[in-house]
Design a protein around this motif. Structure first.
Motif, PDB file in Angstrom:
ATOM      1  N   ALA A  86     -28.327 -21.701  25.617  1.00 29.38           N
ATOM      2  CA  ALA A  86     -29.209 -22.581  26.383  1.00 29.38           C
ATOM      3  C   ALA A  86     -30.628 -22.419  25.846  1.00 29.38           C
ATOM      4  O   ALA A  86     -30.920 -21.503  25.073  1.00 29.38           O
ATOM      5  N   SER A  87     -31.514 -23.301  26.237  1.00 26.83           N
ATOM      6  CA  SER A  87     -32.919 -23.106  25.885  1.00 26.83           C
ATOM      7  C   SER A  87     -33.457 -21.919  26.674  1.00 26.83           C
ATOM      8  O   SER A  87     -32.897 -21.521  27.704  1.00 26.83           O
ATOM      9  N   THR A  88     -34.540 -21.347  26.200  1.00 28.39           N
ATOM     10  CA  THR A  88     -35.110 -20.186  26.876  1.00 28.39           C
ATOM     11  C   THR A  88     -35.475 -20.502  28.319  1.00 28.39           C
ATOM     12  O   THR A  88     -35.232 -19.697  29.224  1.00 28.39           O
ATOM     13  N   ARG A  89     -36.024 -21.664  28.560  1.00 26.93           N
ATOM     14  CA  ARG A  89     -36.430 -22.019  29.931  1.00 26.93           C
ATOM     15  C   ARG A  89     -35.226 -22.195  30.839  1.00 26.93           C
ATOM     16  O   ARG A  89     -35.275 -21.792  32.010  1.00 26.93           O
ATOM     17  N   GLY A  90     -34.141 -22.776  30.315  1.00 22.41           N
ATOM     18  CA  GLY A  90     -32.963 -22.936  31.150  1.00 22.41           C
ATOM     19  C   GLY A  90     -32.163 -24.168  30.812  1.00 22.41           C
ATOM     20  O   GLY A  90     -32.626 -25.080  30.114  1.00 22.41           O
ATOM     21  N   ASN A  91     -30.933 -24.202  31.312  1.00 24.60           N
ATOM     22  CA  ASN A  91     -30.042 -25.341  31.177  1.00 24.60           C
ATOM     23  C   ASN A  91     -30.663 -26.555  31.880  1.00 24.60           C
ATOM     24  O   ASN A  91     -31.073 -26.454  33.047  1.00 24.60           O
ATOM     25  N   PRO A  92     -30.750 -27.713  31.207  1.00 22.73           N
ATOM     26  CA  PRO A  92     -31.441 -28.872  31.803  1.00 22.73           C
ATOM     27  C   PRO A  92     -30.879 -29.274  33.165  1.00 22.73           C
ATOM     28  O   PRO A  92     -31.649 -29.626  34.083  1.00 22.73           O
ATOM     29  N   ARG A  93     -29.566 -29.245  33.314  1.00 23.85           N
ATOM     30  CA  ARG A  93     -28.972 -29.639  34.592  1.00 23.85           C
ATOM     31  C   ARG A  93     -29.378 -28.661  35.702  1.00 23.85           C
ATOM     32  O   ARG A  93     -29.673 -29.084  36.828  1.00 23.85           O
ATOM     33  N   PHE A 138     -33.935 -13.888  25.378  1.00 19.14           N
ATOM     34  CA  PHE A 138     -33.970 -15.220  24.770  1.00 19.14           C
ATOM     35  C   PHE A 138     -33.508 -16.288  25.748  1.00 19.14           C
ATOM     36  O   PHE A 138     -34.232 -17.214  26.059  1.00 19.14           O
ATOM     37  N   CYS A 139     -32.274 -16.171  26.255  1.00 21.75           N
ATOM     38  CA  CYS A 139     -31.807 -17.162  27.209  1.00 21.75           C
ATOM     39  C   CYS A 139     -30.739 -16.537  28.100  1.00 21.75           C
ATOM     40  O   CYS A 139     -30.251 -15.440  27.848  1.00 21.75           O
ATOM     41  N   VAL A 140     -30.367 -17.267  29.138  1.00 20.03           N
ATOM     42  CA  VAL A 140     -29.357 -16.829  30.096  1.00 20.03           C
ATOM     43  C   VAL A 140     -28.052 -17.555  29.786  1.00 20.03           C
ATOM     44  O   VAL A 140     -28.056 -18.651  29.215  1.00 20.03           O
ATOM     45  N   SER A 141     -26.933 -16.951  30.156  1.00 21.42           N
ATOM     46  CA  SER A 141     -25.612 -17.523  29.887  1.00 21.42           C
ATOM     47  C   SER A 141     -25.551 -19.009  30.248  1.00 21.42           C
ATOM     48  O   SER A 141     -25.767 -19.395  31.405  1.00 21.42           O
ATOM     49  N   ASN A 142     -25.244 -19.844  29.257  1.00 20.69           N
ATOM     50  CA  ASN A 142     -25.231 -21.287  29.462  1.00 20.69           C
ATOM     51  C   ASN A 142     -24.109 -21.752  30.400  1.00 20.69           C
ATOM     52  O   ASN A 142     -24.353 -22.548  31.310  1.00 20.69           O
ATOM     53  N   PRO A 143     -22.864 -21.272  30.241  1.00 20.10           N
ATOM     54  CA  PRO A 143     -21.821 -21.702  31.184  1.00 20.10           C
ATOM     55  C   PRO A 143     -22.123 -21.306  32.624  1.00 20.10           C
ATOM     56  O   PRO A 143     -21.849 -22.081  33.554  1.00 20.10           O
ATOM     57  N   ILE A 144     -22.686 -20.122  32.829  1.00 17.68           N
ATOM     58  CA  ILE A 144     -23.037 -19.697  34.185  1.00 17.68           C
ATOM     59  C   ILE A 144     -24.109 -20.619  34.770  1.00 17.68           C
ATOM     60  O   ILE A 144     -24.054 -21.000  35.949  1.00 17.68           O
ATOM     61  N   LEU A 171     -38.304 -21.305  35.432  1.00 16.07           N
ATOM     62  CA  LEU A 171     -37.727 -20.485  34.367  1.00 16.07           C
ATOM     63  C   LEU A 171     -36.487 -19.799  34.922  1.00 16.07           C
ATOM     64  O   LEU A 171     -36.553 -19.134  35.960  1.00 16.07           O
ATOM     65  N   VAL A 172     -35.349 -19.922  34.237  1.00 16.03           N
ATOM     66  CA  VAL A 172     -34.111 -19.265  34.642  1.00 16.03           C
ATOM     67  C   VAL A 172     -34.091 -17.853  34.061  1.00 16.03           C
ATOM     68  O   VAL A 172     -34.411 -17.653  32.890  1.00 16.03           O
ATOM     69  N   GLN A 182     -40.074 -14.167  27.590  1.00 12.33           N
ATOM     70  CA  GLN A 182     -38.612 -14.060  27.741  1.00 12.33           C
ATOM     71  C   GLN A 182     -37.893 -14.261  26.408  1.00 12.33           C
ATOM     72  O   GLN A 182     -36.816 -13.681  26.186  1.00 12.33           O
ATOM     73  N   GLN A 183     -38.477 -15.045  25.498  1.00 12.71           N
ATOM     74  CA  GLN A 183     -37.867 -15.228  24.171  1.00 12.71           C
ATOM     75  C   GLN A 183     -37.599 -13.893  23.488  1.00 12.71           C
ATOM     76  O   GLN A 183     -36.655 -13.767  22.711  1.00 12.71           O
ATOM     77  N   HIS A 184     -38.433 -12.896  23.797  1.00 15.36           N
ATOM     78  CA  HIS A 184     -38.365 -11.611  23.106  1.00 15.36           C
ATOM     79  C   HIS A 184     -37.624 -10.551  23.924  1.00 15.36           C
ATOM     80  O   HIS A 184     -37.573  -9.391  23.516  1.00 15.36           O
ATOM     81  N   ILE A 185     -37.075 -10.933  25.061  1.00 18.86           N
ATOM     82  CA  ILE A 185     -36.326  -9.984  25.895  1.00 18.86           C
ATOM     83  C   ILE A 185     -34.844 -10.337  25.904  1.00 18.86           C
ATOM     84  O   ILE A 185     -34.010  -9.588  25.396  1.00 18.86           O
TER      85      ILE A 185
END
Length: 635
Positions: free
Chosen positions: A262-269, A475-481, A293-294, A470-473
């Protein structure tokens, strides 16, 4: 269910009253060189002179990180232009069918402690079972603890082998680290011309001083599991999430479009679903691409916010008792914590509504050095829900300190009882939005804490700083979740089980559970404090005469055999021993409250040598003895 002899601070008072210890502690860490500034935030409210938040300089340790990266430019660019993305290392095809066929199992509550570890070598492929948990070190791979005798072999001519504590040295596969009493040793697996090596004694970084030990959670959750006790200590449901949440997870893991980052900010949906949920709650139009921010649970949100805004030497105000992760996040930022206690007019409050913040004490804790105030409502662990009037009083005090941001932990927003209403601090006054980062969680509300999904909401200037860091910690959160959570948030607004929404249903469900447990507690010698919200009930335990204040023999045996780890400094703490005793004698595991107080650390330090004496206690005994003798001689 935190158990406590005095739910409102006897532990703190007993630690601090004799010596007049200041309510502050400074953690230590190395600083980094700094450059760069960010824009100031100007805000104003009706009838209030416009304040300006002081110019905000990023912490030195994050210098140079507060900007977009190559990934946050080119991946969105490829997506926006429908270009073929050959830049980021992820497959754009779905996982294999055998994986997708098994994904619904992720919806079941709980998980196994045994994880297969594949060890590749020149010989047969072997699988070793891992027991217990991973503990990540600052500078090393995870600690891996093996069960003796657990091994499986695969391949032609493979032989079965027993593992005695650790992976055999002759396997030229990987390095395993063991952390014990502050010393890390490596096991270097023998290969051609490679000999076993031992790494020199390792001292943990100063910023993590005191954190390199078992916590209340790593003692009592395994203790409850080992004794088959009912675990009332940790805030997680032991029933499955609602069916629509499980279905959303199964659907998401079958969707190949969300099997990539996913993007760093979060899944668009999910960003859109969060936007709809909180725009009405916060009384303003928010944008998912600017104000959300997710995060990996609210826990990461806490750490991320502190790391993004708090500099070495800055001060952070915390309301006590408090969630223990606040303390560690402040320490790792090399900041100074200032504590403001919740007060009660009565010695034994019957309800959390009797608790309050003394505004004079709050103002005395704030200064021009204060960079952050952490506010938690509904409050963990007391259950206090701050009213609109109380929030406005806090806002009036904070206006005098334009440099101070607010981290508003609102993870129990839907768990309020008996007519209490959650008040988001960012919506308290128009000018509070610009200085507030609000934290929320999916797991508490939807009974899916293992998903570890949370989000932060706030002004775009603050959110962008957190996105960049967050990009450096993670990066992103699980996209399916995230995709599954988005669907769940959409469905939760619909009528559910006879209620107008799932949120009304879950509030009613927890209210009934709270009342049931309160009724049980009131028939015992425990004296509960009726919570207005949250997942905990605090109790006064002084009426329990059968309790023997010592570490139970059964638990001592578990520790000696290596089956349980505890923090040695808690051996003589009464609230810990009460919870241990209740687990062993009655099969019910509460949680002690002293970790929610900073004074608990003072209790630990008091055991150390002090002013030439073997401990602070010996020192203070001698001091008062001399004062007594002096007064007698004068008489």
């Amino acid at each position: 269910m935190p158990a406590i002899r005095n739910p409102l601070g006897v532990i703190r008072k007993s630690a601090l009253s004799l010596a007049g210890v200041q309510k502050e502690r400074t953690a230590f860490a190395s600083g980094m060189s700094t450059t760069g500034n960010s824009k100031s935030i100007v805000h104003g409210g009706a009838g209030v002179a416009t304040d300006e938040i002081a110019e905000d300089v990023p912490p030195r340790r994050t210098s140079g990180l507060n900007k977009p990266t190559v990934w946050t430019e080119f991946t969105p660019l490829a997506r926006a232009t429908s270009a073929i993305n050959l830049g980021q290392g992820f497959p754009d095809w779905p996982p294999p069918a055998f994986f997708l066929e098994r994904t619904p199992a992720c919806c079941s509550p709980g998980s196994s402690d045994d994880v297969p570890l594949m060890c590749y070598s020149s010989g047969p492929l072997k699988t070793y079972k891992l027991s217990s948990y991973y503990e990540t070190l600052d500078h090393a791979p995870a600690r891996l603890k093996f069960d003796a005798g657990d091994s499986q072999s695969f391949g032609s001519g493979a032989e079965e082998r027993n593992i005695d504590g650790w992976c055999p040295e002759e396997e030229n596969s990987f390095r395993v680290w063991n952390e014990h009493n502050g010393i890390s040793k490596s096991i270097v697996h023998r290969g051609a011309g490679v000999a076993t090596q031992e790494i020199a004694e390792d001292v943990p970084p100063r910023r993590t001083s005191g954190l390199n030990k078992p916590t209340v959670w790593t003692e009592f959750t395994p203790l409850a599991r080992a004794t088959s006790a009912i675990n009332l200590g940790q805030g997680f449901p032991d029933w499955p999430p609602p069916a629509f949440v499980a279905r959303a997870a199964a659907d998401a893991f079958q969707n190949p479009k969300v099997s990539i980052y996913a993007s760093t900010r979060g899944n668009p949906r999910l960003l859109e679903a969060i936007t709809r949920k909180h725009s009405s709650q916060l009384n303003r139009k928010i944008k998912g691409t600017a104000n959300v921010l997710v995060t990996v649970g609210a826990s990461e949100g806490i750490f991320l916010a502190v790391q993004s805004f708090v500099e070495e030497g800055d001060e952070v105000v915390v309301i006590e008792p408090a969630f223990d992760l606040y303390f560690s996040s402040i320490q790792m930022a090399n900041a100074v914590a200032r504590y403001v206690p919740l007060r009660s007019k009565s010695r034994q409050p019957s309800s959390s509504s009797e608790l309050h913040i003394d505004m004079d004490e709050l103002e005395s804790a704030l200064s021009q050095k204060t960079k952050l105030m952490i506010l938690n409502s509904p409050h963990n662990p007391t259950g206090k829900v701050f009213t609109q009037d109380e929030m406005q009083q806090i806002a009036r005090v904070l206006r005098k300190y334009p440099r101070c941001l607010v981290l508003s932990d609102e993870v129990y927003e839907h768990l309020t009882f008996d007519g209490a209403k959650h008040v988001p601090f960012a919506a308290t006054e128009p000018d509070m939005w610009d200085r507030t980062i609000s934290l929320y969680t999916f797991g508490k509300t939807f009974c899916a804490t293992g998903w570890k999904l949370g989000w932060a909401v706030g002004p775009s200037t603050l959110m962008q700083r957190m996105v960049n860091i967050q990009q450096h910690i993670v990066f992103c959160v699980s996209n399916p979740i995230q995709e599954a959570a988005a669907e769940a948030l959409e469905v939760a607004e619909n009528p559910f089980e006879g209620f107008s929404s799932y949120y009304e249903y879950v509030t009613d469900m927890f209210n009934k559970k709270k009342d049931k447990l309160l009724n049980i507690l009131r028939r015992t010698r425990l004296v509960p404090v009726d919570p207005e919200g949250g997942l905990f009930i605090m109790c006064n335990t002084t009426g329990v005469k059968a309790f023997v204040d010592k570490l139970p023999d059964e638990e001592e045996a578990m520790i000696s055999s290596g089956n349980l780890e505890i923090d040695p400094s808690t051996r003589n703490l009464s609230d810990y021993n009460f919870c241990r005793w209740l687990t062993m004698e009655y099969g019910i595991t509460p949680i002690p409250p002293s970790p929610f107080y900073a004074a608990a650390e003072a209790l630990e330090v008091a055991e150390n040598p002090f002013e030439g004496f073997s401990s602070y206690y010996e020192y203070v005994t001698d001091m008062f003895n001399k004062k007594k003798d002096k007064l007698l001689s004068v008489s």
